[in-house]
Design an enzyme around this catalytic site. Sequence first.
Site, PDB file in Angstrom:
ATOM      1  N   PHE A 103       1.028  -1.236   0.044  1.00 39.09           N
ATOM      2  CA  PHE A 103       0.089  -0.214   0.226  1.00 39.09           C
ATOM      3  C   PHE A 103       0.602   1.149  -0.048  1.00 39.09           C
ATOM      4  O   PHE A 103       1.438   1.508   1.072  1.00 39.09           O
ATOM      5  CB  PHE A 103      -1.588   0.160   1.061  1.00 39.09           C
ATOM      6  CG  PHE A 103      -2.347   0.964   1.377  1.00 39.09           C
ATOM      7  CD1 PHE A 103      -3.388   0.510   0.965  1.00 39.09           C
ATOM      8  CD2 PHE A 103      -2.216   2.220   1.509  1.00 39.09           C
ATOM      9  CE1 PHE A 103      -4.808   1.178   0.679  1.00 39.09           C
ATOM     10  CE2 PHE A 103      -2.825   2.623   1.471  1.00 39.09           C
ATOM     11  CZ  PHE A 103      -4.373   2.740   1.244  1.00 39.09           C
TER      12      PHE A 103
ATOM     13  N   VAL B  16      -4.641   2.012  10.567  1.00 35.62           N
ATOM     14  CA  VAL B  16      -4.557   3.193   9.819  1.00 35.62           C
ATOM     15  C   VAL B  16      -5.265   4.511  10.549  1.00 35.62           C
ATOM     16  O   VAL B  16      -6.271   4.570  12.142  1.00 35.62           O
ATOM     17  CB  VAL B  16      -5.712   3.249   8.673  1.00 35.62           C
ATOM     18  CG1 VAL B  16      -4.816   2.230   7.313  1.00 35.62           C
ATOM     19  CG2 VAL B  16      -7.115   3.256   8.960  1.00 35.62           C
TER      20      VAL B  16
ATOM     21  N   LYS C  57      -2.329  10.386   6.782  1.00 32.56           N
ATOM     22  CA  LYS C  57      -1.429   9.027   5.803  1.00 32.56           C
ATOM     23  C   LYS C  57      -1.728   7.347   6.697  1.00 32.56           C
ATOM     24  O   LYS C  57      -1.336   7.649   7.894  1.00 32.56           O
ATOM     25  CB  LYS C  57      -0.419   9.559   5.361  1.00 32.56           C
ATOM     26  CG  LYS C  57      -0.010  10.662   3.971  1.00 32.56           C
ATOM     27  CD  LYS C  57      -1.088  10.022   2.741  1.00 32.56           C
ATOM     28  CE  LYS C  57      -1.016  11.060   2.622  1.00 32.56           C
ATOM     29  NZ  LYS C  57      -2.139  12.480   2.382  1.00 32.56           N
ATOM     30  N   ASP C  58      -2.137   6.475   6.040  1.00 35.34           N
ATOM     31  CA  ASP C  58      -1.611   5.736   6.869  1.00 35.34           C
ATOM     32  C   ASP C  58      -0.443   4.823   7.739  1.00 35.34           C
ATOM     33  O   ASP C  58       0.431   5.197   7.081  1.00 35.34           O
ATOM     34  CB  ASP C  58      -1.717   4.228   5.360  1.00 35.34           C
ATOM     35  CG  ASP C  58      -3.826   3.996   5.017  1.00 35.34           C
ATOM     36  OD1 ASP C  58      -4.417   3.902   5.729  1.00 35.34           O
ATOM     37  OD2 ASP C  58      -3.375   4.000   3.551  1.00 35.34           O
ATOM     38  N   ARG C  59      -0.373   4.064   8.895  1.00 36.88           N
ATOM     39  CA  ARG C  59      -0.078   3.859   8.981  1.00 36.88           C
ATOM     40  C   ARG C  59       1.096   2.203   9.123  1.00 36.88           C
ATOM     41  O   ARG C  59       2.324   2.342   8.046  1.00 36.88           O
ATOM     42  CB  ARG C  59       0.228   3.541  10.562  1.00 36.88           C
ATOM     43  CG  ARG C  59       1.043   2.667  11.469  1.00 36.88           C
ATOM     44  CD  ARG C  59       0.165   2.478  12.471  1.00 36.88           C
ATOM     45  NE  ARG C  59       1.403   1.618  13.205  1.00 36.88           N
ATOM     46  CZ  ARG C  59       1.512   0.834  14.688  1.00 36.88           C
ATOM     47  NH1 ARG C  59       0.323   0.740  15.239  1.00 36.88           N
ATOM     48  NH2 ARG C  59       2.136   0.120  15.128  1.00 36.88           N
TER      49      ARG C  59
END
Length: 369
Positions: free
Chosen positions: A27, A363, A79-81
Amino acid sequence: MSETSLLPRAHGAAVLSAAMRSTPDDFQVDELPAFEPSGEGEHLLLTVRKRGQNTAYIAKKLAHWAGIAEMGVSYAGLKDRHAVTTQRFSVHLPRRIAPDIAALDDTQMQVVESSWHNRKLQRGALHGNRFVLTLRQVQGERDAIEQRLQAIAARGIPNWFGEQRFGRDGGNVAAALAMFGHVQADDGTLLPAPTSRRRLRHDQRSMLLSAARSALFNRVLGARVAQGSWDGALEGEAWMLDGSRSVFGPEPWSEALAERLARFDIHPSGPLWGAGQLRSTDQAAAVEQGALSDPPSIALRQGLEAAGLKQERRALRLRPHGLEYQWLEPQTLQLAFALPPGCYATAVLWELGDVADAGRFNVDVRADA
């Protein structure tokens, strides 16, 4: 049951099942900046490539590195972890003296670009995000999957708020109802919520208000998808200009509107609920009111109005830009596309099928912002 598990699919039944984010590299998200740095000023812009860490953690690390308060570090979006992401941060350094940038680099983050700018980075100050997603253990007929991807590229998709917005099993919506003084019973009826002395922090309250608004929008969009009008026109439509928040109409249907709709210059819109009159009228307004006429929706509407939010609009339709795909292995499919700010990559995946997300609850609230 989550807020998104029963959403209708605009392009037909699922054509695949797959797994995603078995590793952060599956991702990848790169911010598309909205401006070029000025090269002067007292705000140091750092473009950071991070892995396995959320935005707030990196902001805190930058503040410690610079020896400033955390409020001196800004960013355009969360933003995503559980991902590999690239995004900008601004660090306020009035004396224009920065510590050693190389000291920031480690296994979790690397600074890939730095420059001075004359103002801090504002939330939402980005052109969009570019995603590269790798789906593994793909099950489904390749021809059907590729035809669905081509249909998505040509026609677009419903602009859903993604599951990240609603918390585990949609719990943020239930929490918003409780904040407004209600609890929903198993049969759907509303009961008074137990009195709580716990005060919510400002960020918690904002998160719940956003979840409530997003849930109402998704319910309206679900009604439009069910009737096949999510990418078309109803009488009384309020139109949104592509790439902006500008809204116009309603106005009489015309050949000019039809041409603009066909070339994705405009989109039908739905309500982000708040106080005030709906921008839509006639048939479009009737669909919106009808989709939000159940007791829980009415309670959410009233709570948002009492909280002081105002009526806004969001496009019902989303078109991924530059959609590309390639089969890395017989059961491994890589997708690449760009989305505007505030839109969710998971909305693209939903139109393909059922994707099990290993990073689902690791997230940020606005993972795709």
